[in-house]
Design an enzyme around this catalytic site. Structure first.
Site, short mmCIF file in Angstrom:
data_model
loop_
_atom_site.label_atom_id
_atom_site.label_comp_id
_atom_site.label_asym_id
_atom_site.label_seq_id
_atom_site.Cartn_x
_atom_site.Cartn_y
_atom_site.Cartn_z
CG ASN A 159 48.07 52.24 42.70
OD1 ASN A 159 48.49 51.29 42.03
ND2 ASN A 159 48.50 52.50 43.92
NE ARG A 177 52.68 52.72 43.18
CZ ARG A 177 52.67 51.62 43.93
NH1 ARG A 177 51.55 50.95 44.10
NH2 ARG A 177 53.75 51.20 44.50
CG HIS A 181 58.33 53.28 49.09
ND1 HIS A 181 58.99 52.58 50.09
CD2 HIS A 181 57.12 52.69 48.96
CE1 HIS A 181 58.22 51.62 50.54
NE2 HIS A 181 57.07 51.66 49.87
CG HIS A 187 57.55 55.48 52.22
ND1 HIS A 187 56.69 56.29 51.50
CD2 HIS A 187 56.90 54.31 52.40
CE1 HIS A 187 55.57 55.63 51.28
NE2 HIS A 187 55.68 54.42 51.80
CB ILE A 188 58.29 54.00 58.31
CG1 ILE A 188 59.64 54.75 58.32
CG2 ILE A 188 58.38 52.71 59.10
CD1 ILE A 188 60.80 53.93 57.88
CG ASN A 236 51.35 47.62 55.64
OD1 ASN A 236 51.43 47.32 56.84
ND2 ASN A 236 50.21 47.91 55.05
N GLY A 237 55.30 48.50 53.75
CA GLY A 237 56.62 48.43 53.12
C GLY A 237 57.39 49.64 53.62
NE ARG A 279 57.28 43.92 51.36
CZ ARG A 279 57.08 45.08 50.73
NH1 ARG A 279 58.12 45.74 50.23
NH2 ARG A 279 55.87 45.56 50.56
CG ASP A 303 48.66 47.57 62.26
OD1 ASP A 303 49.13 48.49 62.97
OD2 ASP A 303 47.71 47.74 61.48
CG MET A 304 54.44 50.62 64.64
SD MET A 304 55.68 49.54 65.39
CE MET A 304 56.99 49.59 64.19
N GLY A 361 52.45 55.52 56.73
CA GLY A 361 51.61 55.10 57.86
C GLY A 361 52.28 55.14 59.23
CG ASN A 367 49.57 57.91 61.55
OD1 ASN A 367 49.02 59.00 61.69
ND2 ASN A 367 49.48 57.20 60.45
CD GLU A 374 53.31 56.83 47.42
OE1 GLU A 374 52.49 56.63 48.34
OE2 GLU A 374 54.09 55.97 47.01
P1 ADP Z 1 51.33 50.85 52.72
O1 ADP Z 1 52.77 50.47 52.69
O2 ADP Z 1 50.41 49.67 52.64
O3 ADP Z 1 50.96 52.00 51.80
P2 ADP Z 1 50.82 52.73 54.89
O4 ADP Z 1 51.84 53.77 54.55
O5 ADP Z 1 49.40 53.09 54.74
O6 ADP Z 1 51.11 51.35 54.19
O7 ADP Z 1 51.09 52.27 56.40
C1 ADP Z 1 50.29 51.30 56.98
C2 ADP Z 1 50.83 50.99 58.35
O8 ADP Z 1 50.86 52.18 59.14
C3 ADP Z 1 49.93 50.05 59.14
O9 ADP Z 1 50.26 48.73 58.91
C4 ADP Z 1 50.23 50.44 60.56
O10 ADP Z 1 51.22 49.57 61.06
C5 ADP Z 1 50.84 51.82 60.49
N1 ADP Z 1 50.09 52.78 61.29
C6 ADP Z 1 48.98 53.49 60.97
N2 ADP Z 1 48.59 54.26 62.02
C7 ADP Z 1 49.48 54.06 63.03
C8 ADP Z 1 49.63 54.55 64.35
N3 ADP Z 1 48.79 55.43 64.88
N4 ADP Z 1 50.68 54.09 65.07
C9 ADP Z 1 51.54 53.19 64.56
N5 ADP Z 1 51.44 52.70 63.33
C10 ADP Z 1 50.43 53.11 62.56
#
Ligand code: ADP
Length: 403
Positions: free
Chosen positions: A7, A91, A180, A208-209, A211-212, A241, A283-284, A331, A335, A385
């Site tokens: 990637n 990718r 995605h 798919h939740i 950063n994006g 965004r 960041d969530m 992410g 999680n 992916e």
């Molecule tokens: P990207 O879109 O960069 O590939 P990811 O799918 O890796 O992103 O998701 C990253 C996001 O996941 C982080 O910004 C964070 O907000 C969130 N995240 C990771 N672990 C947790 C958790 N335990 N609780 C809530 N949010 C989480």
């Protein structure tokens, strides 16, 4: 067969080496700060200590050379010779309307990816550098490209066209592409396996939740609508965004705040979403922490994020005239039990019943989080992916060998 998945970004390059017999990851890593001082190579082999190497890596050709070198390194490597790498899968973010599935790289394919630079100016040029760098280092190896947009090419025109002058579609191909796709495709396959049902029998919404973030309506295994559009800015509220807004906000803000086009673009892509509303973070995890400490703006950001996601799930249930399965991935989706619980809380009218205990359980496996009686099954499916890229690469190269 050993398949290397790459990637390539403009200043970074991530890799994973798969042994396709058992689909195991032999090694993975990344090169960061390509073209800057002190580039960093981080290399990981399961069961061994991570290796970090700081050196000068001025371009992608050198980056791939370092990756290949470390893969065959007597101390840190996993291969005895470079020719053990039999195929490379890349990718590629944008495949436009030309690529409806993954393909083997040919001169025509490279030309077409170049033609699509306009649609993904930040991504496709970097992917091309990755492809050329592999050609330079591994000249006899077949390469395959796997597109983020390909899975969504099954959308009907009712879903992919925007109600703006048709000449803009004809002239510039302005339409919904969605992103995605590799992730939505992978998790829908995994979900069908877990359910033990053929994809043709289920209507799914995949969230798919990360950063994006994007939501996809999947009917009979095909994407029929998705929330991201011409670019990954449309749809859900995301980390930084905005997602959907009234398009008139753009000229209005430019006028009132005396902003340039690139400033508005940056505002909507980098300074909006969770970050803008909470004033704390994109960041969530930090948003949830803020909420728990009583921060009202963090709570508002979370509530808006959930509300907008819930509306999309409802809209896609309507788009498919039904829903059997709701999937959470990436992410945040994998999680955050808080996010999943809040989204599902407002969807009981559809027949969603979450099992609180199952929702809180942490696992790396695909799993149910709804009760046995829930009419709609809710699943958490970890995305992968890279594995789907490795699988497509392996399948296409095997086919080509047999032909
Ligand atoms: P990207 O879109 O960069 O590939 P990811 O799918 O890796 O992103 O998701 C990253 C996001 O996941 C982080 O910004 C964070 O907000 C969130 N995240 C990771 N672990 C947790 C958790 N335990 N609780 C809530 N949010 C989480």
């Amino acid at each position: 067969m050993k398949v290397l998945v790459i990637n390539a970004g403009s200043s970074s390059l991530k890799y994973q080496l798969y042994d396709m017999r058992e689909e195991t990851v032999m090694a993975s890593g990344r090169v960061e700060r390509i073209g800057m001082d002190s580039s960093i190579l981080t290399h990981e082999v399961p069961g061994r200590q991570e290796v970090r190497d700081v050196s000068e890596i001025l371009d992608h050709v050198t980056a791939v050379k370092r990756v290949v070198d470390i893969l065959v390194d007597p101390q840190h490597g996993v291969l005895s010779a470079i020719n053990e790498i039999q195929a490379v899968g890349h990718r590629v973010v944008h495949g436009g309307e030309s690529f409806k599935q993954s393909v083997i790289v040919t001169p025509e394919v490279k030309l077409e990816i170049r033609r699509l630079f306009d649609l993904a100016p930040l991504h496709n040029p970097a992917h091309m550098m990755g492809i050329s760098a592999v050609e330079a280092n591994l000249p006899n190896v077949e390469q395959v490209v796997v597109f983020d947009t390909a899975f969504h090419q099954t959308m009907p025109p009712t879903a992919y066209l925007y109600p703006i002058p048709m000449v803009l579609y004809r002239r510039h191909k302005i339409r919904r592409y969605g992103f995605h796709g590799t992730s939505h495709h992978y998790v829908s396959d995994q979900a069908a396996q877990l359910l033990g049902k053929p994809l043709s029998e289920v209507k799914m919404v995949s969230c798919h939740i990360g950063n994006g973030a994007s939501v996809t309506a999947i009917k009979e295994g095909q994407s029929v609508d998705t929330s991201m559009g011409l670019t990954p800015l449309e749809g859900l509220m995301m980390g930084t965004r905005s997602g959907d807004i009234d398009p008139a906000i753009v000229p209005f803000t430019m006028n009132k705040e005396e902003l340039t086009l690139s400033e508005v673009n940056s505002m909507l892509n980098k300074h909006s979403g969770l970050l803008a509303i909470s004033g704390i973070s994109s960041d969530m995890r930090e948003i949830v922490q803020g909420m728990d400490e009583g921060d009202k703006n963090a709570q508002l950001a979370f509530d808006m994020y959930v509300y907008r996601l819930r509306k999309y799930i409802g809209a896609y249930a309507a788009a498919m005239n039904g829903l059997d399965v709701l999937i959470f991935t990436a992410g945040v989706g994998e999680n955050s039990d808080r996010l999943r619980a809040s989204v599902c809380e407002g969807l009981t009218f559809l027949g969603i019943e979450l099992d609180e205990e199952l929702n809180k359980k942490r696992s790396k496996e695909a799993r149910y989080i709804s009760t046995e009686n829930s009419r709609i099954k809710v699943l958490v499916v970890p995305t992968n992916e890279e594995l789907l890229i490795a699988r497509d690469t392996y399948a296409l190269v095997q086919q080509a060998k047999q032909a």
